[in-house]
Design a protein around this motif. Structure first.
Motif, mmCIF file in Angstrom:
data_model
loop_
_atom_site.group_PDB
_atom_site.id
_atom_site.type_symbol
_atom_site.label_atom_id
_atom_site.label_comp_id
_atom_site.label_asym_id
_atom_site.label_seq_id
_atom_site.Cartn_x
_atom_site.Cartn_y
_atom_site.Cartn_z
ATOM 1 N N PHE A 158 0.821 -1.220 0.000
ATOM 2 C CA PHE A 158 0.000 0.000 0.000
ATOM 3 C C PHE A 158 0.852 1.267 0.000
ATOM 4 O O PHE A 158 0.437 2.294 -0.520
ATOM 5 N N GLY A 159 2.067 1.175 0.562
ATOM 6 C CA GLY A 159 2.966 2.325 0.561
ATOM 7 C C GLY A 159 3.327 2.783 -0.838
ATOM 8 O O GLY A 159 3.567 3.962 -1.079
ATOM 9 N N GLN A 160 3.353 1.853 -1.800
ATOM 10 C CA GLN A 160 3.689 2.197 -3.190
ATOM 11 C C GLN A 160 2.444 2.301 -4.055
ATOM 12 O O GLN A 160 2.518 2.330 -5.281
ATOM 13 N N THR A 161 1.272 2.331 -3.411
ATOM 14 C CA THR A 161 0.031 2.364 -4.173
ATOM 15 C C THR A 161 -0.455 3.803 -4.306
ATOM 16 O O THR A 161 -0.520 4.529 -3.322
ATOM 17 N N ASP A 162 -0.794 4.202 -5.546
ATOM 18 C CA ASP A 162 -1.259 5.573 -5.760
ATOM 19 C C ASP A 162 -2.706 5.737 -5.327
ATOM 20 O O ASP A 162 -3.071 6.714 -4.708
ATOM 21 N N VAL A 163 -3.532 4.772 -5.712
ATOM 22 C CA VAL A 163 -4.950 4.881 -5.371
ATOM 23 C C VAL A 163 -5.454 3.547 -4.828
ATOM 24 O O VAL A 163 -5.211 2.495 -5.433
ATOM 25 N N ALA A 164 -6.124 3.613 -3.700
ATOM 26 C CA ALA A 164 -6.847 2.445 -3.197
ATOM 27 C C ALA A 164 -8.332 2.742 -3.371
ATOM 28 O O ALA A 164 -8.825 3.757 -2.897
ATOM 29 N N ILE A 165 -9.030 1.860 -4.106
ATOM 30 C CA ILE A 165 -10.477 2.044 -4.297
ATOM 31 C C ILE A 165 -11.205 1.086 -3.371
ATOM 32 O O ILE A 165 -11.102 -0.130 -3.522
ATOM 33 N N VAL A 166 -11.911 1.627 -2.402
ATOM 34 C CA VAL A 166 -12.651 0.792 -1.464
ATOM 35 C C VAL A 166 -14.104 0.761 -1.915
ATOM 36 O O VAL A 166 -14.782 1.788 -1.911
ATOM 37 N N ILE A 167 -14.556 -0.413 -2.329
ATOM 38 C CA ILE A 167 -15.911 -0.510 -2.881
ATOM 39 C C ILE A 167 -16.815 -1.207 -1.881
ATOM 40 O O ILE A 167 -16.775 -2.421 -1.720
ATOM 41 N N GLY A 168 -17.617 -0.421 -1.195
ATOM 42 C CA GLY A 168 -18.598 -1.011 -0.286
ATOM 43 C C GLY A 168 -18.000 -1.810 0.854
ATOM 44 O O GLY A 168 -18.627 -2.730 1.352
ATOM 45 N N ALA A 169 -16.756 -1.484 1.229
ATOM 46 C CA ALA A 169 -16.166 -2.121 2.413
ATOM 47 C C ALA A 169 -15.986 -1.032 3.457
ATOM 48 O O ALA A 169 -15.910 0.145 3.131
ATOM 49 N N ASN A 170 -15.930 -1.405 4.705
ATOM 50 C CA ASN A 170 -15.758 -0.388 5.728
ATOM 51 C C ASN A 170 -14.949 -0.934 6.900
ATOM 52 O O ASN A 170 -13.808 -0.545 7.109
ATOM 53 N N ASP A 171 -15.534 -1.893 7.628
ATOM 54 C CA ASP A 171 -14.868 -2.401 8.829
ATOM 55 C C ASP A 171 -13.491 -2.990 8.531
ATOM 56 O O ASP A 171 -12.576 -2.848 9.329
ATOM 57 N N VAL A 172 -13.334 -3.645 7.348
ATOM 58 C CA VAL A 172 -12.075 -4.329 7.068
ATOM 59 C C VAL A 172 -10.951 -3.363 6.710
ATOM 60 O O VAL A 172 -9.810 -3.780 6.551
ATOM 61 N N VAL A 173 -11.253 -2.060 6.559
ATOM 62 C CA VAL A 173 -10.191 -1.079 6.327
ATOM 63 C C VAL A 173 -10.164 -0.040 7.446
ATOM 64 O O VAL A 173 -9.463 0.955 7.339
ATOM 65 N N ASN A 174 -10.926 -0.262 8.484
ATOM 66 C CA ASN A 174 -11.050 0.751 9.545
ATOM 67 C C ASN A 174 -9.836 0.743 10.468
ATOM 68 O O ASN A 174 -9.605 -0.243 11.178
ATOM 69 N N PRO A 175 -9.034 1.821 10.449
ATOM 70 C CA PRO A 175 -7.822 1.840 11.281
ATOM 71 C C PRO A 175 -8.128 1.738 12.776
ATOM 72 O O PRO A 175 -7.222 1.468 13.567
ATOM 73 N N ALA A 176 -9.379 1.960 13.166
ATOM 74 C CA ALA A 176 -9.731 1.842 14.584
ATOM 75 C C ALA A 176 -9.372 0.450 15.114
ATOM 76 O O ALA A 176 -9.096 0.287 16.299
ATOM 77 N N ALA A 177 -9.354 -0.541 14.208
ATOM 78 C CA ALA A 177 -9.001 -1.901 14.626
ATOM 79 C C ALA A 177 -7.576 -1.956 15.149
ATOM 80 O O ALA A 177 -7.211 -2.865 15.893
ATOM 81 N N GLN A 178 -6.741 -0.988 14.731
ATOM 82 C CA GLN A 178 -5.360 -0.960 15.198
ATOM 83 C C GLN A 178 -5.106 0.110 16.250
ATOM 84 O O GLN A 178 -4.159 0.011 17.019
ATOM 85 N N THR A 179 -5.946 1.142 16.239
ATOM 86 C CA THR A 179 -5.620 2.299 17.072
ATOM 87 C C THR A 179 -6.525 2.491 18.273
ATOM 88 O O THR A 179 -6.167 3.206 19.191
ATOM 89 N N THR A 180 -7.710 1.891 18.285
ATOM 90 C CA THR A 180 -8.658 2.177 19.348
ATOM 91 C C THR A 180 -8.943 0.939 20.188
ATOM 92 O O THR A 180 -9.841 0.169 19.867
ATOM 93 N N PRO A 181 -8.160 0.734 21.237
ATOM 94 C CA PRO A 181 -8.438 -0.421 22.102
ATOM 95 C C PRO A 181 -9.854 -0.305 22.652
ATOM 96 O O PRO A 181 -10.314 0.793 22.964
#
Lengths: 463, 93
Positions: free
Chosen positions: A377-400
């Motif tokens: 992802f660091g070398q990715t220009d565009v990430a297209i998220v189509i109808g996904a939400n929880d599986v890309v939610n950074p809260a899973a890593q940052t919000t205990p």
């Protein structure tokens, strides 16, 4: 038919079930494995009609009614399975599991009414076990069905003193179960069945949206065990083998699913008892987001070198798998490096996205699993998220403490630009706000995924 | 059948069950679950057996209901699994 022949055919069906599960574990043999399983089940069912149990004679009593009942089952089951849309498959599996558990419980109740003074303690115990677990599996599956069908809230349902009520119900189920074993009687059995049904409901209610597939798998294993217990009471080796196989493989599968989601089985089942409900932030609607037009998206894609597509449940709902492939092909023809980032639990079931994209003939080598795609992802220009939400939610890593904390995610937040195709600002299945939507490098494209993608494709073609 | 023989079958079947699915990839979790789900539909066999020796109308009614439910579970389960797996065909490298 002699008992020996009957048992040998039962054994053959048991072997067919082992080969079926073995086949289903590998992509190349999966379909054949399923057919072997269907063959074994058909064989096992046919042979019952040709063997007279001790104290009975052929043809079977109530043969006409039995055949009519099977015909009704066929007329309900086959069309339901054939007509269901890919998006609704998970809840259909839950429902099928539920009726299986219900059938096992009913068989056990009839057996119980039949148990005379000659019944051994073991027979009584196994019968009562089947009634309890079959009822739990039935009512639990119905609740998972309602959650997945969105007939009720998908969030964990937590009520005051919930865990005490659940514990009390469990204790009374066990207590009444002991009573039923000692004092054979119809009334106690009905009370037991009712309590077990209640326990199934209470057991599944606190489970949050994304964890529902794990619970379906667990209830599936439960139903397997009830079938094995019935096999003991009915003196059928086949039922013991088949039920035990499903119980054991279902347990392993449940654990694997839980691992794929990065959580312990215990946490999934009992986490909701201890976790507090997340406050839905009322202020969320007023925060600024950057929304764009299909043309803006097309321009962004046109100048990208690498694009990662992250599909989710919204893709399935919109039936946009063919359109997304069209977009990917178009980008590839423009020399853009395209890959799909597949989260193991994107959609409503593990592997949901793979099935969906396979339907649209997306080449396998473009589908990257989470571990492969995350470092890129660091070398990715565009990430297209189509109808996904929880599986890309950074809260899973940052919000205990948030319900999905600890779940591995696709780290689209490391990409240079993020495009979200969304129907609305509603949070995902787990009901958690996604900070990424407010990120300055995020562009939102509202609307049905298929319609939006079609517009992007024509805009990109025009460039 | 002796209790010991049944126990042996039970324990061995547990290990076979563990073993056959131990290497499944996450792609196939859903079809495998669905297939296993269909297999426990063989409770249909048990439902037919109890229907055969039911004596009262209550017993018969419960057994017939069990047959309907078990048939839905078994047949629907295999059909829906086949439909899932159908999607995978022609995509193997």
């Amino acid at each position: 038919m002699s008992r020996t022949l009957y048992d040998l055919i039962g054994l053959a069906a048991g072997v067919a079930f082992i080969l079926a599960l073995k086949g289903l574990s590998h992509p190349k043999t999966a379909r054949r494995g399923n057919l072997i399983g269907a063959f074994g089940a058909t064989l096992a069912t046919l042979v019952v009609f040709f063997y007279a149990n001790p104290g009975s004679s052929l043809p079977l009593n109530h043969l006409g009614l039995i055949l009519v009942a099977m015909a009704i089952g066929l007329l309900i089951g086959v069309p339901a399975a054939r007509k269901v849309q890919m998006t609704q498959m998970p809840q259909l599996v839950a429902l099928f599991n539920g009726v299986g558990g219900g059938a096992a419980a009913l068989v056990a109740i009839v057996e119980y009414l039949h148990l005379g003074a000659g019944a051994t303690t073991a027979e009584v115990i196994f019968t009562v076990f089947t009634v309890i677990v079959g009822c739990v599996s039935f009512s639990g599956s119905v609740i998972t069905f309602m959650k997945l069908q969105e007939l009720m809230t998908t969030r964990p349902v937590i009520f005051p003193a919930g865990r005490f009520i659940i514990a009390a119900t469990l204790v009374s189920v066990i207590g009444v179960g002991g009573w039923v074993v000692n004092a054979l009687g119809t009334a106690p059995l009905l009370i037991l069945a009712g309590l077990s049904l209640l326990f199934g409901v209470l057991f599944v209610l606190p489970v949050g949206g994304a964890d529902v597939p794990i619970v379906i798998s667990l209830l599936n294993a439960f139903t397997g065990l009830t079938v094995a217990a019935s096999g003991y009471v009915l003196d059928s080796v086949l039922l013991i083998i088949a039920g035990t196989l499903v119980g054991a493989s279902g347990t392993i599968l449940t654990r694997k699913m839980a691992e794929a989601m990065g959580r312990s089985l215990f946490g999934t089942l009992f986490g909701a008892f201890t976790a507090k409900a997340q406050d839905a932030t009322g202020a969320a609607e007023e925060r600024p987001v950057r929304s764009g037009s299909p043309d803006d998206v097309a321009i962004l894609l046109n100048y990208a070198r690498r694009v990662v597509i992250v599909p989710g449940f919204g893709l399935a709902v919109a039936q946009a798998q063919h359109t997304v492939r069209e977009l990917a092909d178009l980008m590839i023809s423009k020399g853009i490096d395209v890959a799909y980032g597949i989260h193991p639990v994107a959609g409503r079931m593990p592997g949901h996205m793979n099935v969906l994209l396979a339907e649209a003939n997306v080449p396998y080598d473009q589908l990257l699993e989470m571990d492969e795609v995350n470092p890129t992802f660091g070398q990715t220009d565009v990430a297209i998220v189509i109808g996904a939400n929880d599986v890309v939610n950074p809260a899973a890593q940052t919000t205990p403490g948030c319900p999905i904390y600890g779940m591995p995610i696709l780290e689209v937040n490391h990409a240079a630009n993020i495009i979200f195709l969304k129907r609305s600002m509603r949070p995902g299945f787990a009901g958690i706000e996604n900070e990424l939507l407010y990120d300055p490098k995020t562009m939102l494209l509202f609307g049905d995924a298929k319609a939006s993608l079609t517009k992007v494709v024509s805009a990109l073609k025009a460039l | 059948m002796s209790a010991m023989a049944i126990l042996s079958i039970f324990v061995l079947a547990i290990f076979v069950g563990f073993e056959v699915v131990s290497k499944v990839s996450s792609t196939l979790h859903t079809p495998l679950m669905s297939g296993a789900n269909a297999i426990h539909g063989v409770i249909l066999v048990g439902a037919i057996i109890v229907a055969d020796h039911s004596e009262t109308n209550l017993e018969l009614g419960l057994a017939i209901t069990a047959i309907i439910l078990a048939t839905i579970n078994m047949v629907g389960g295999f059909v829906v699994t086949d439909r899932m797996l159908e999607m995978f065909k022609g995509n193997k490298k």
